[in-house]
Design a protein around this motif. Structure first.
Motif, short mmCIF file in Angstrom:
data_model
loop_
_atom_site.label_atom_id
_atom_site.label_comp_id
_atom_site.label_asym_id
_atom_site.label_seq_id
_atom_site.Cartn_x
_atom_site.Cartn_y
_atom_site.Cartn_z
N UNK A 272 0.83 -1.20 0.00
CA UNK A 272 0.00 0.00 0.00
C UNK A 272 0.87 1.25 0.00
N UNK A 273 1.99 1.20 0.72
CA UNK A 273 2.87 2.36 0.81
C UNK A 273 3.51 2.70 -0.54
N UNK A 274 3.70 1.70 -1.39
CA UNK A 274 4.32 1.95 -2.69
C UNK A 274 3.38 2.62 -3.68
N UNK A 275 2.09 2.54 -3.42
CA UNK A 275 1.13 3.21 -4.29
C UNK A 275 1.17 2.72 -5.73
N UNK A 276 1.20 3.66 -6.67
CA UNK A 276 1.17 3.33 -8.10
C UNK A 276 2.50 2.81 -8.62
N UNK A 277 3.52 2.79 -7.78
CA UNK A 277 4.83 2.33 -8.22
C UNK A 277 4.86 0.82 -8.43
N UNK A 278 3.85 0.11 -7.90
CA UNK A 278 3.76 -1.35 -8.05
C UNK A 278 2.30 -1.75 -8.23
N UNK A 279 2.10 -2.97 -8.70
CA UNK A 279 0.77 -3.59 -8.71
C UNK A 279 0.74 -4.66 -7.62
N UNK A 280 -0.42 -4.91 -7.07
CA UNK A 280 -0.57 -5.89 -6.00
C UNK A 280 -1.31 -7.13 -6.50
N UNK A 281 -0.80 -8.29 -6.12
CA UNK A 281 -1.44 -9.56 -6.45
C UNK A 281 -1.66 -10.31 -5.13
N UNK A 282 -2.90 -10.56 -4.77
CA UNK A 282 -3.21 -11.23 -3.51
C UNK A 282 -2.69 -12.67 -3.50
N UNK A 283 -2.32 -13.10 -2.31
CA UNK A 283 -1.87 -14.48 -2.11
C UNK A 283 -3.00 -15.26 -1.46
N UNK A 284 -3.47 -16.29 -2.12
CA UNK A 284 -4.51 -17.13 -1.54
C UNK A 284 -3.96 -17.85 -0.30
N UNK A 285 -4.69 -17.70 0.82
CA UNK A 285 -4.25 -18.36 2.06
C UNK A 285 -3.27 -17.53 2.87
N UNK A 286 -3.08 -16.26 2.52
CA UNK A 286 -2.12 -15.41 3.25
C UNK A 286 -2.48 -15.26 4.72
N UNK A 287 -3.76 -15.34 5.05
CA UNK A 287 -4.19 -15.18 6.44
C UNK A 287 -3.74 -16.34 7.34
N UNK A 288 -3.21 -17.40 6.75
CA UNK A 288 -2.74 -18.52 7.56
C UNK A 288 -1.40 -18.23 8.22
N UNK A 289 -0.76 -17.19 7.79
CA UNK A 289 0.52 -16.79 8.38
C UNK A 289 0.46 -15.30 8.70
N UNK A 290 0.53 -14.99 9.98
CA UNK A 290 0.36 -13.60 10.45
C UNK A 290 1.52 -13.22 11.37
N UNK A 291 2.04 -12.04 11.17
CA UNK A 291 3.05 -11.51 12.08
C UNK A 291 2.41 -10.53 13.05
N UNK A 292 2.72 -10.69 14.33
CA UNK A 292 2.25 -9.75 15.35
C UNK A 292 3.40 -8.82 15.73
#
Length: 333
Positions: A272-292
Motif C-alpha cells: 500500500x505504501x508503494x502506491x502506483x509504483x507497483x501492482x498488488x497480487x493477492x496471495x490465496x491463504x495469506x491469512x494462515x501466516x500472520x506476524x504480530x
C-alpha cells in the motif's frame, strides 16, 4: 527601578548630544573649505575661494594647522571620557535585566526520543511523529528503521534506544531474554502479498507456476518478513526460487518499484505504501501466516516518561486508525 532606568537613559542622551557637538566642532576645525568638482572621469579641478574682501576676512579667521592640532588634542580627553560614560550607559543594565536577556536568548533544551522500529513501520511512524511532537513541545523523535533482527543486535551492542518496535514476537523475545526491554504490547498484525512492476508484465497470478522464470525477490529467512514467507510457503506447499533475499522488506519494495525485479513478497502495508509504483497480487491463504508486532520500552532508557507517551499514542484510537489506513490490522480493540 523604573525611575533609576529613566535617569540613566536621560544621562546617556545628554552624553550623546555632547559627543555630537564635539564631532561638529572637530569637523569644522579639521576640514579646509576646498571642494572637488568632476566634469568627467579624467579631469578634476580644485575650486578655491576667490579673492573677495569678505571672503578674505573669513579665510584669515580660519585657524592654522598648528592651532587645529592643539584644539584637537584638547578635546580628545573629553571625547574619551564621554565614550566611556556612554559605554557604561549601554552596558549598565541591572543584574535582573541581564539574566532575563540571557534566558530569553538561550535556546530551549531539546529532549531526543530514540525509537527503533521495523522497516515496515516507516511511513506510519513518520506520521505519528508529527502528532507526538506537536503534543510534546521540546521533544524530538528520532527513528532508526531497519530489519528487526538488526535493531535487536544494535540494542545489544549498546545503542541509545528508548522504544523498540519489531515486526514479530520472536525477535522481540531475544531482547526480552537479555533483559533489554520492559513489558511488551502487541499493537498491530500484518500479512503478506505479492507486488509486481506496474502493469504486471510478467503475468504473475499468485504463489504458483506463474512465478516460473520470473525475477522474484523476498526477505531473508532471518528477517521477520522472510520468516513469515517461509512459514506461509511451507503451509501452502510452495517452493520459491528467488533471485535475491533482502535484509529488509523495504529493500524488496525498492527492487520491484525500480524495475530490478519482476515481483516480490512483502507485507500488505508495504504494498500500500508503494502506491502506483507497483501492482498488488493477492496471495490465496495469506491469512494462515500472520506476524504480530510488539512494542516495548527499553530497560536502560532515561526517558521512559516520553517513551510511554509514544507507546500510548501508538495504542490510541488515533494511532490505530493511522496504522489501519496503512494496511495493518489493529490489535487494540
Amino acid at each position: 527601578m523604573l525611575v533609576e532606568r529613566w535617569s540613566r537613559q536621560r544621562a546617556c542622551r545628554r552624553i550623546i548630544r555632547f559627543m555630537m557637538g564635539l564631532y561638529k566642532l572637530n569637523m569644522c576645525a579639521c576640514f579646509p573649505e576646498i571642494k572637488r568638482k568632476s566634469n568627467d572621469s579624467d579631469e578634476h579641478e580644485r575650486i578655491v575661494a576667490r579673492p573677495h574682501p569678505g571672503l578674505l576676512d573669513l579665510i584669515r579667521s580660519l585657524p592654522s594647522q598648528k592651532e587645529i592640532r592643539v584644539r584637537y588634542l584638547r578635546i580628545l580627553p573629553a571625547i574619551g571620557a564621554a565614550a566611556l560614560a556612554l559605554a557604561a550607559c549601554t552596558s549598565g543594565s541591572t543584574p535582573a535585566d541581564s539574566t532575563a536577556s540571557a534566558e530569553a536568548t538561550q535556546p530551549a533544551e531539546t529532549t531526543v526520543l530514540n525509537v527503533y522500529a521495523a522497516a515496515s513501520l516507516t511511513e506510519t511512524f513518520g506520521e505519528l511523529e508529527e502528532i507526538f511532537e506537536e503534543a510534546n513541545p521540546g521533544v524530538d523523535v528520532r527513528f532508526n528503521f531497519a530489519g528487526s533482527q538488526d535493531l535487536v543486535t544494535q540494542l545489544g551492542e549498546g545503542a541509545d534506544v528508548d522504544v523498540l518496535a519489531t515486526a514479530n514476537e520472536s525477535t522481540m523475545k531475544k531482547a526480552a531474554d537479555a533483559s533489554q526491554v520492559d513489558a511488551q504490547t502487541i499493537f498491530v498484525t500484518n500479512t503478506l502479498t505479492l507486488i509486481t512492476t506496474p502493469g504486471n508484465p510478467a503475468g504473475v497470478t499468485g504463489l504458483d507456476s506463474s512465478l516460473d522464470g520470473v525475477k522474484l525477490v523476498v526477505c531473508a529467512p532471518e528477517v521477520p518478513c522472510g520468516k513469515l514467507t517461509k512459514t506461509l510457503t511451507e503451509k501452502l506447499g510452495v517452493t520459491l526460487h528467488p533471485v535475491s533475499e533482502e535484509q529488509a522488506v523495504t529493500d524488496v519494495r525498492g527492487k520491484v518499484s525500480s524495475g530490478q525485479a519482476d515481483a516480490g513478497i512483502v507485507y500488505k502495508s508495504d504494498a500500500l505504501a508503494e502506491g502506483d509504483a507497483v501492482d498488488t497480487v493477492d496471495i490465496q491463504g495469506a491469512d494462515e501466516a500472520v506476524n504480530e508486532y510488539p512494542i516495548a520500552l527499553v530497560s536502560t532508557s532515561t526517558k521512559k516518561d516520553y517513551g510511554q507517551k509514544w507507546i500510548d499514542l501508538v495504542l490510541s484510537p488515533e494511532g490505530q486508525a493511522l496504522l489501519s489506513e496503512a494496511g495493518f490490522t489493529p490489535a487494540v480493540k
